[in-house]
Design an enzyme around this catalytic site. Structure first.
Site, mmCIF file in Angstrom:
data_model
loop_
_atom_site.group_PDB
_atom_site.id
_atom_site.type_symbol
_atom_site.label_atom_id
_atom_site.label_comp_id
_atom_site.label_asym_id
_atom_site.label_seq_id
_atom_site.Cartn_x
_atom_site.Cartn_y
_atom_site.Cartn_z
ATOM 1 C CG ASN A 127 -2.066 -0.892 1.119
ATOM 2 O OD1 ASN A 127 -2.398 -1.312 0.030
ATOM 3 N ND2 ASN A 127 -2.682 -1.212 2.241
ATOM 4 C CB THR A 177 17.165 -10.219 -29.414
ATOM 5 O OG1 THR A 177 17.769 -10.145 -28.121
ATOM 6 C CG2 THR A 177 15.676 -10.365 -29.248
ATOM 7 C CE LYS A 179 15.989 -7.149 -31.803
ATOM 8 N NZ LYS A 179 15.144 -6.542 -30.805
ATOM 9 C CE LYS A 181 11.488 -5.745 -29.488
ATOM 10 N NZ LYS A 181 10.884 -4.870 -28.498
ATOM 11 C CE LYS A 205 15.971 -11.849 -24.531
ATOM 12 N NZ LYS A 205 14.958 -11.134 -25.317
ATOM 13 C CG ASP A 207 12.684 -8.964 -28.524
ATOM 14 O OD1 ASP A 207 12.879 -8.725 -27.312
ATOM 15 O OD2 ASP A 207 13.152 -8.265 -29.427
ATOM 16 C CD GLU A 208 10.296 -7.242 -25.534
ATOM 17 O OE1 GLU A 208 11.334 -7.796 -25.905
ATOM 18 O OE2 GLU A 208 9.908 -6.142 -25.980
ATOM 19 C CG HIS A 297 13.096 -9.574 -21.987
ATOM 20 N ND1 HIS A 297 13.820 -9.490 -23.142
ATOM 21 C CD2 HIS A 297 12.566 -8.341 -21.789
ATOM 22 C CE1 HIS A 297 13.732 -8.267 -23.638
ATOM 23 N NE2 HIS A 297 12.977 -7.546 -22.834
ATOM 24 N NE ARG A 298 16.907 -4.618 -17.896
ATOM 25 C CZ ARG A 298 17.742 -3.683 -17.471
ATOM 26 N NH1 ARG A 298 17.713 -3.280 -16.214
ATOM 27 N NH2 ARG A 298 18.622 -3.158 -18.285
ATOM 28 C CG HIS A 330 17.696 -8.620 -20.462
ATOM 29 N ND1 HIS A 330 17.913 -8.231 -21.763
ATOM 30 C CD2 HIS A 330 17.305 -9.918 -20.523
ATOM 31 C CE1 HIS A 330 17.636 -9.253 -22.573
ATOM 32 N NE2 HIS A 330 17.260 -10.274 -21.841
ATOM 33 C CE LYS A 337 17.294 -1.150 -28.027
ATOM 34 N NZ LYS A 337 16.477 -1.644 -29.136
ATOM 35 C CB SER A 382 20.364 -7.332 -24.415
ATOM 36 O OG SER A 382 19.646 -7.454 -25.613
#
Lengths: 487, 137
Positions: A127, A177, A179, A181, A205, A207-208, A297-298, A330, A337, A382
């Site tokens: 809370n 990763t 691509k 995605k 990998k 992707d998320e 993966h965060r 990660h 980036k 990453s």
């Protein structure tokens, strides 16, 4: 409103009279309290509303994250309430930031259920984050005592066993990763996996947000990916893996996907942070039972970790995830980036990889933390990194990390295999140079261009991305800078 | 094909001077260097034949280089790797692994696909070297 005294009330009849008291009066501010070795400690960054005393605000946080409610309740007297109350024991102004304070709070071990991140977080970030007398609140760091740590499984595999299973030692692991995605069919997707692994990466990998969409059903992806993995293994003689993302809408679906991945011989599966703490712990236990490396993966974390004044710092999330039992997390790149101040990242990497992290305010670590032999978690770097930064990556992040070059592999002008070769050659020549005693921080670009003389793919990678940097000020930085001391 | 196990397989073959520098790095870290060889570099063939025990008491790179040279003389046509073992708590495992010798012709592996129910496939990697010389692995 009358000014009420804010001294802790010790007369019990007075203390439990119906009505509203200040949190300090209720006993949540104990400046003389000596934290016990078994206490769970938390430090919050608090921004009290105008006119709210910081000590009272700290006491309120202690109260609202443990036993208190807004008014006095007589039922407290049925309990050993003094014992259960969290205790704010210290408030420091944040250096250089007027209006913000670090509040230190101690919680008794008995406030928490063993082995449950859900229970721990329901108290600590329950809370209290919406509490009106505070403008903003951020959980900066925690000290988890070994007594509590030992009730958690910890990483299913850990860095040492992961390296033994992958047969990769002495260098960072390499990944990418896939691509784009979204939109690849299973067959096309497996092609990218195969090319990248054949070229020289250890891992590819999902992707998320690759789960099971109309363009590619999860079973299709798993089948084609494992064809790519095994074919690359046969052609290189190396152990290879692809993080099959088993994230799904229900636990039953996730277990089904994880079992399919296991039956196909995958060495690693993947989950997203958004599945929740309990689901993560369940998957970590499944991974331990099934000899599976568990990649996290965060996804979603920046919604609450990035802004300094409100939320939960990522170093705390990293601590919780090491307890919850994931193997990969990660954890930032410094040079890529995504958000990442070098000092903050260092603190997070230490949290993942060390068995003991001493207090280090310049790295954002507020407490000594003994990890009590909980396994080590492999950090993953990453997002927007490329071969030309190899000397910086190796200097900042060292050996125990997965370096993931997604665009930096797949976007290579000569193709995916060439991209993977460029990254692997850049990595190996840099590790070799460092071990030989060369100063790679300064000589790194030269080491790379020497290798590029015999490695065309590396030459092309360096030419393509030579000027790419992401040089923006960090929003999440540390508040303490080193001050020179007389020696 | 070229088996690319180890931390330097994508670089040109290491010279003796290169190897000595890496050995020196390991010894400075307090790791014990070991030499192992095999004819079967299957990715899951964990236990290559040991060229003696890890050299726990050898602190001089020159001594390690003598062992490497001796192993190469005897097993020149095989895969030879150098490992470094770290006995420190929390590691107690290998910290370096690099190949220093490989056969002139590397026969590689066959990928055997056993088709199962649905579209599932059971994959097996078979070393051509063990198929050719079953007793030599």
């Amino acid at each position: 409103m009358n000014k009420i005294s804010d001294v802790k009330i010790t007369d019990m009849k007075e203390r439990y009279k119906s009505g509203v008291l200040k949190y300090k009066q209720m006993g949540y501010w104990e400046p003389d309290y000596e934290p016990k070795p078994t206490d769970i400690l938390a430090v919050f960054r608090i921004t009290p509303q105008d006119g709210v005393d910081p000590e009272e605000a700290a006491a309120a946080v202690a109260g609202e994250s443990s036993t208190a409610t807004w008014t006095v309740v007589w039922t407290d007297r049925l309990t050993d309430s003094e014992y259960y109350r969290a205790k704010a024991y210290r408030v420091d102004p944040v250096p250089g930031t007027p209006g913000q304070f670090f509040a230190f709070i101690a919680y008794d071990l008995d406030l928490f259920e063993e082995g449950s991140i859900a229970n721990l977080t329901a108290s600590i970030i329950g809370n209290v984050f919406g509490f009106k007398p505070l403008k903003a609140l951020r959980l900066e760091d925690m000290r988890i005592p070994p007594h509590y740590l030992k009730t958690f499984q910890g990483p299913a595999t850990g860095i040492v066993a992961e390296r033994e299973r992958m047969n990769v030692y002495g260098r960072p692991l390499l990944g990418a990763t896939m691509k784009p995605k979204l939109g690849l069919s299973g067959r096309n997707y497996g092609r990218v996996v195969y090319e990248a692994l054949k070229g020289g990466l250890d891992f590819t990998k999902d992707d998320e947000n690759i789960n099971s969409q109309p363009f590619m059903h999860w079973r299709d992806r798993f089948l084609y990916c494992m064809e790519g993995v095994n074919k690359a293994m046969a052609e290189t003689g190396e152990v290879k893996g692809t993080y099959l993302n088993v994230t799904a809408g229900t636990m039953e679906d996730m277990y089904e996907r994880a079992e399919f991945a296991r039956d196909l011989g995958s060495v690693i599966i993947m989950i997203d942070l958004v599945i929740g703490y309990t689901a993560i712990q369940s998957m970590a236990k499944w991974a331990r039972r099934n000899d599976m490396i568990l990649h996290l993966h965060r996804a979603g974390h920046s919604t609450y970790t990035r802004q300094k004044n409100h939320g939960v710092s990522f170093r705390v999330i990293a601590k919780w995830m090491r307890m919850a039992g994931v193997d990969h997390i990660h954890a930032g790149t410094v040079v890529g980036k995504l958000e990442g101040d070098p000092n903050v990242i260092r603190g997070i990497y230490d949290t993942c990889r060390e068995n003991y992290t001493p207090q280090n305010l310049q790295h954002g670590l507020f407490f000594d933390q003994d990890w009590a032999s909980l396994k080590k978690m492999m950090p993953v770097a990453s997002g927007g990194i490329h071969a030309g930064q190899m000397h910086q990556l190796l200097t900042y992040l060292n050996d125990d990390v997965v370096l993931q070059f997604g665009g930096g592999t797949i976007g290579h002008p000569q193709g995916i295999q060439a991209g993977a070769i460029a990254n692997r050659v850049a990595l190996e020549c840099m590790v070799k140079a460092r071990n030989e005693g060369r100063d790679i921080w300064n000589e790194g670009p030269q080491v790379l261009s020497e290798a590029a003389r015999w490695c065309t793919p590396l030459r092309a990678a360096l030419d393509t991305w030579k000027d790419v940097t992401f040089d923006y000020a960090s929003t999440d930085s540390v508040d303490y800078v080193p001050t020179p001391t007389a020696s | 094909m070229k088996v690319t196990q180890g931390q330097f397989s994508f670089l040109p073959d290491l010279t003796d001077a290169d190897i000595a520098k890496q050995v020196e790095y390991a010894l400075e870290k307090g790791w014990a260097v070991a030499v192992e060889y095999t004819t079967d570099p299957h990715p899951r063939n964990t236990y290559w034949t040991m060229w003696g025990n890890p050299m726990f008491d050898l602190k001089d790179p020159a001594g390690v280089m003598m062992e490497i040279t001796a192993c190469r003389r005897e097993h020149g046509g095989k895969y030879i790797r150098v490992l470094a073992f770290d006995s420190k708590k929390g590691w107690e495992s290998i910290r370096m692994n690099f190949m220093i010798n490989r056969p002139e012709y590397e026969p590689g592996f066959e990928l055997v696909r056993a088709e199962g129910p649905g579209r599932t496939v059971r994959y097996t990697l078979r070393s051509h070297s063990t198929a050719a010389y079953p007793a030599a692995s």
